[in-house]
Design a protein around this motif. Structure first.
Motif, mmCIF file in Angstrom:
data_model
loop_
_atom_site.group_PDB
_atom_site.id
_atom_site.type_symbol
_atom_site.label_atom_id
_atom_site.label_comp_id
_atom_site.label_asym_id
_atom_site.label_seq_id
_atom_site.Cartn_x
_atom_site.Cartn_y
_atom_site.Cartn_z
ATOM 1 N N LEU A 163 3.122 -3.003 -8.002
ATOM 2 C CA LEU A 163 2.583 -2.033 -7.045
ATOM 3 C C LEU A 163 3.670 -1.109 -6.533
ATOM 4 O O LEU A 163 3.460 0.107 -6.394
ATOM 5 C CB LEU A 163 1.916 -2.771 -5.882
ATOM 6 N N VAL B 101 3.503 2.962 -7.015
ATOM 7 C CA VAL B 101 3.511 3.831 -5.839
ATOM 8 C C VAL B 101 4.732 4.739 -5.854
ATOM 9 O O VAL B 101 4.642 5.927 -5.513
ATOM 10 C CB VAL B 101 3.460 2.972 -4.554
ATOM 11 N N ILE C 103 -4.680 -1.371 -5.456
ATOM 12 C CA ILE C 103 -4.719 0.082 -5.651
ATOM 13 C C ILE C 103 -6.082 0.631 -5.267
ATOM 14 O O ILE C 103 -6.199 1.665 -4.596
ATOM 15 C CB ILE C 103 -4.390 0.443 -7.116
ATOM 16 N N ALA D 50 -6.410 0.605 -1.465
ATOM 17 C CA ALA D 50 -5.538 1.598 -0.828
ATOM 18 C C ALA D 50 -6.047 3.019 -1.052
ATOM 19 O O ALA D 50 -6.052 3.837 -0.112
ATOM 20 C CB ALA D 50 -4.113 1.465 -1.369
ATOM 21 N N ALA E 39 1.173 -4.137 3.166
ATOM 22 C CA ALA E 39 1.275 -3.468 1.864
ATOM 23 C C ALA E 39 0.174 -2.432 1.674
ATOM 24 O O ALA E 39 0.432 -1.307 1.217
ATOM 25 C CB ALA E 39 1.224 -4.513 0.746
ATOM 26 N N ILE F 120 0.861 1.531 1.148
ATOM 27 C CA ILE F 120 0.440 2.222 -0.082
ATOM 28 C C ILE F 120 -0.408 3.432 0.264
ATOM 29 O O ILE F 120 -0.181 4.546 -0.235
ATOM 30 C CB ILE F 120 -0.328 1.263 -1.007
ATOM 31 N N THR G 50 1.812 6.128 2.000
ATOM 32 C CA THR G 50 2.758 6.746 1.066
ATOM 33 C C THR G 50 2.059 7.731 0.141
ATOM 34 O O THR G 50 2.555 8.840 -0.113
ATOM 35 C CB THR G 50 3.472 5.662 0.238
#
Length: 525
Positions: free
Chosen positions: A10, A14, A190, A193, A439, A443, A446
């Motif tokens: 991950l 990212v 993913i 996020a 996390a 993610i 970001t």
């Protein structure tokens, strides 16, 4: 090992999407185009097979088998169970797309129909039903039922790799199983996020609409920070408190908002839309399920249906794991009806109310939703409220609904990610839940800063292809273990009947000896 490798992968994805979004996106889009062009039909076929298999389970010989054993009782009431299914499975997506998707299909319709025509309006509703109805819930139900059965009936660990044990044997605990579990964790992280990122964008649009604050990156990051505090407080309190309470409250709020729009909006038009669309959806279910466009070269099916199917498949480990966690004690028929049929009907009603009102507002000139669509999907819902009485009240209710669906999706995801990256059965440790909560927030934040949501969305679609193949193996595995359990229970029932017959025969023989009368047969004839 699964936890460490997943976090490392991950981080790499990212960083690639954040530091070099352009080149990363080019690579992803190139791979995505090849996957859809050459294997798009696989998604359609696998999902159709999945739905057919679930219907067989619900109404076939396995229907009365029970998750957790013959004497297992449900942990949650039907209302709480349905609330959590709805919140984890599709809640925020229905709010986001309820008005926007029908308008989008109205402007760019499928099947070569004229844009913004009556035919396009009918097809837009039919495909909204299709994309959010039986098929996606069947995907969730297959993985959810398999995980629940292996966890509660076969003492599994609650991991995706356990589902393959009847097919690959002991290798489900070796490197093959580890690869499957890592892929499931990465895809789930993913998917969660990126979905939370899009949810953040719509929440920011709602705040701009209500409070006048510009929908800036700063506001979006503040929303993620605030949501992080809320979903961590919810997930650390456990399923029986935070997640259940929020889900129940949000289902009630969604029902109130739905009722308000139904009453304040074009009520007769909405009910006409519901019945007409439901009839055409059921009539063309098989055709839509297997429809590609090899002769026209249109990309509509790839852009919408195949993308949706890939997205649902990629989300299946997350939603399926959560459904399994809250479904102990349900019979297979009850599980399938509760996870596939009931949420689909609720989704049909939701799209009829929101999508029907949006189309009515556009077609009869009450508000220009086509222009709103040009400003982003997230603006359509709030613009639609301008065609109704009390638009500010409706906007506030929708914003609260979005925020709580955001939180319930995130806290469910954190719980599932922690469970999927822990090699023991039962609730994962608090420390693991905290790590995944941080996390997911990092993610999403970001990627919003780097503008990298779209590339990772493409990664999910590509990653869904091996998961589609995995679903076929899960069907085989689940059928095998259910068949074993079915025959086991039949033998048990036969032994019980035999023992009862023997007991009756002995009792009648004892009566004969005591009275000297001729005995009846054990069956009374």
């Amino acid at each position: 090992m699964v936890f460490r490798i997943s976090i490392a992968l991950l981080a790499l994805l990212v960083l690639a999407a954040g530091l070099a979004p352009g080149p990363f996106n080019n690579v992803v889009q190139s791979g995505l185009a090849q996957v859809i062009k050459n294997t798009g039909w696989i998604y359609l076929l696998v999902v159709f097979i999945t739905l057919s298999f679930l219907m067989y389970l619900a109404f076939g010989r396995f229907a009365t088998l029970r998750i957790g054993g013959e004497d297992a009782e449900p942990e949650f009431s039907n209302t709480s169970w349905m609330s959590m299914l709805f919140a984890a499975g599709m809640g925020i997506g229905l709010v986001f797309w309820g008005a926007a998707e029908p308008i989008s299909h109205f402007v760019t319709p499928p099947e070569g129909l004229p844009p913004q025509s009556m035919e396009a309006a009918r097809a837009s509703m039919r495909y909204a039903f299709f994309h959010w109805g039986l098929h996606p819930w069947a995907i969730y139900a297959l993985i959810g039922l398999a995980m629940a059965w292996f966890q509660f009936n076969r003492n599994g660990r609650g991991l995706i790799s356990d589902l393959l044990q009847p097919v690959i044997g002991r290798h489900h605990r070796g490197w093959i199983g580890a690869v499957v579990n890592v892929a499931a964790v990465v895809a789930t992280a993913i998917g969660v996020a990126t979905t939370l990122g899009f949810g953040t964008i719509q929440i920011a649009a709602g705040i701009e609409r209500i409070f006048g604050l510009r929908s800036s990156l700063t506001l979006q990051l503040a929303i993620i920070a605030g949501a992080f505090v809320l979903y961590m407080a919810s997930t650390t309190s456990g399923v029986h408190r935070g997640i259940k309470w929020l889900s129940n409250f949000n289902l009630g709020l969604a029902a109130v908002l739905l009722a308000l729009i139904l009453v304040l909006g074009p009520t007769g038009f909405i009910f006409d839309t519901f019945t007409t669309t439901l009839g055409s959806y059921l009539n063309q279910l098989v055709t839509m399920s297997l429809r590609m466009s090899p002769f026209s070269g249109s990309t509509w099916v790839a852009d919408w249906t195949i993308f949706y199917w890939a997205w649902w498949i990629a989300w299946a480990p997350f939603v399926g794991s959560f459904i399994a966690r809250v479904s102990r004690g349900r019979s297979i028929r009850e599980f399938v009806l509760g996870v596939v049929i009931a949420p689909s009907v609720l989704g049909f009603l939701w799209f009829s109310v929101f999508g029907g009102t949006a189309l009515w507002s556009q077609i009869f000139g009450h508000v220009d939703l086509v222009s709103a669509l040009g400003n982003g999907y997230e603006t359509v819902l709030f613009t639609m409220f301008d065609s109704l009485p009390m638009p500010m009240l409706l906007s506030v209710m929708a914003l609260v609904l979005l925020i709580i669906f955001f939180v319930t999706s995130a806290d469910s995801a954190v719980l599932v990610l922690a469970s999927m990256s822990t090699d023991e059965a039962g609730d994962p440790p608090l420390s693991r839940r905290v790590v995944w909560g941080v996390a997911v927030a990092l993610i999403a934040g970001t990627l919003l800063v780097a503008g990298g949501l779209d590339p990772l969305q493409g990664v999910i679609t590509i990653a869904a292809l091996p998961f589609a193949m995995l679903m076929l193996l899960v069907i085989v595995s689940l059928y095998r273990v259910l068949d074993v359990e079915y025959h086991k229970q039949r033998r048990k029932a036969a032994r019980a009947r035999h023992l009862i017959d023997q007991w009756i025969a002995r009792d009648l023989a004892a009566q004969e000896q005591s009275t000297g009368a001729a005995p009846l047969s054990p069956r009374g004839d």
